[in-house]
Write an enzyme that holds these catalytic residues in place. Sequence first.
Site, PDB file in Angstrom:
ATOM      1  N   HIS A   1       1.059  -1.152   0.086  1.00 45.53           N
ATOM      2  CA  HIS A   1       0.120  -0.005   0.123  1.00 45.53           C
ATOM      3  C   HIS A   1       0.863   1.159   0.026  1.00 45.53           C
ATOM      4  O   HIS A   1       0.499   2.454  -0.526  1.00 45.53           O
ATOM      5  CB  HIS A   1      -1.009   0.151   1.417  1.00 45.53           C
TER       6      HIS A   1
ATOM      7  N   GLN B   1      -8.464  -7.954 -10.298  1.00 46.18           N
ATOM      8  CA  GLN B   1      -9.036  -6.606  -9.741  1.00 46.18           C
ATOM      9  C   GLN B   1      -8.919  -5.660 -10.894  1.00 46.18           C
ATOM     10  O   GLN B   1      -9.819  -4.769 -10.961  1.00 46.18           O
ATOM     11  CB  GLN B   1      -8.714  -6.339  -8.356  1.00 46.18           C
TER      12      GLN B   1
HETATM   13  O1  PAF Z   1      -7.894  -4.251  -2.922  1.00 49.66           O
HETATM   14  C1  PAF Z   1      -8.495  -3.804  -2.092  1.00 49.66           C
HETATM   15  O2  PAF Z   1      -8.018  -3.563  -1.109  1.00 49.66           O
HETATM   16  C2  PAF Z   1      -9.982  -3.695  -2.123  1.00 49.66           C
HETATM   17  O3  PAF Z   1     -10.543  -4.694  -2.869  1.00 49.66           O
HETATM   18  C3  PAF Z   1     -10.336  -2.361  -2.725  1.00 49.66           C
HETATM   19  C4  PAF Z   1     -10.012  -1.824  -4.030  1.00 49.66           C
HETATM   20  C5  PAF Z   1      -9.949  -1.016  -1.411  1.00 49.66           C
HETATM   21  C6  PAF Z   1     -11.853  -2.055  -2.541  1.00 49.66           C
HETATM   22  O4  PAF Z   1     -12.412  -2.412  -1.211  1.00 49.66           O
END
Ligand code: PAF
Length: 286
Positions: free
Chosen positions: A37, A154
């Site tokens: 992150h 995703q």
């Molecule tokens: O990747 C994540 O942490 C989640 O899927 C996201 C993109 C924050 C959506 O809740």
Amino acid sequence: MRIARTHAELDALLEQHLHAGERIGLVPTMGALHEGHLSLIRAAKDACAVVVVSIFVNPLQFTDENDLAAYPRDDERDLDLAHREGVELVFLPPVAEMYPEGATTTVTVGPPLTDVLEGAARPGHFDGVATVVAKLFNAVRPDATFFGQKDAQQVAVIRKLIAELSYPIELVVCPTVRDAEGLALSSRNSRLTPEQRPAALSLHRALQDGERVLTGGGDLEVAEKQMWATLSSTPGVQPDYARAVDPETFESPRGGEVLLVIAALVGKARLIDNLVVELPSEKGNR
Ligand code: PAF
């Protein structure tokens, strides 16, 4: 660093930046922040005048109540980390703010992309992701958004969401961050016991084995079998899938770039990982 817990607070804090036409970057997260992150936040800081990090454990994308309950949460630690990275604004809404009582509207990115692999293992998962991300885009109105390659499917879903709902948002995909031994960082790694770590390392090894097959001129099927063999021969690893797919559609590769994707259960942790491989020749057509 400012913290908004409601849409009204967020609007008030964003107003001056939107008015000044400043470039706003959004890093959506579910908290439990790790170096992966932080790499997204740093990329956003480099590219944008204002960085908004959202921290919201999205119940809509969990298919298993226990998984939702067990999801690691530590707002204080996350806020401290975001502060240290120089984040301007954190959006930290409670569930009722994102999904008011009686809300029934959701966003679906249609199949086949959302039905296969992670979509098959977790039915409805990508509806939950698309819904919350669309709501975050509407709330923050970013110019750019930052996602990790680690969650490759995703990324493909968000790419389609942005294109097909015409969001004027740049999608920036940042490389997977790995620890010194190659394990892709994930909040789910906290469920691994020290004894399970060697088993978890087999995911990266399997991808490297698959890559070696392809760059050596081997077929996609051989690469898939090799990845499966690496996973299934590792004690403590229960493979779910090991596939070679097109990075955008997740269907059969058409040549050029191939995405190797794998998922496996190690103890209580369902781990996923992937690797992009450039095919040496016309190996894309099965
Ligand atoms: O990747 C994540 O942490 C989640 O899927 C996201 C993109 C924050 C959506 O809740």
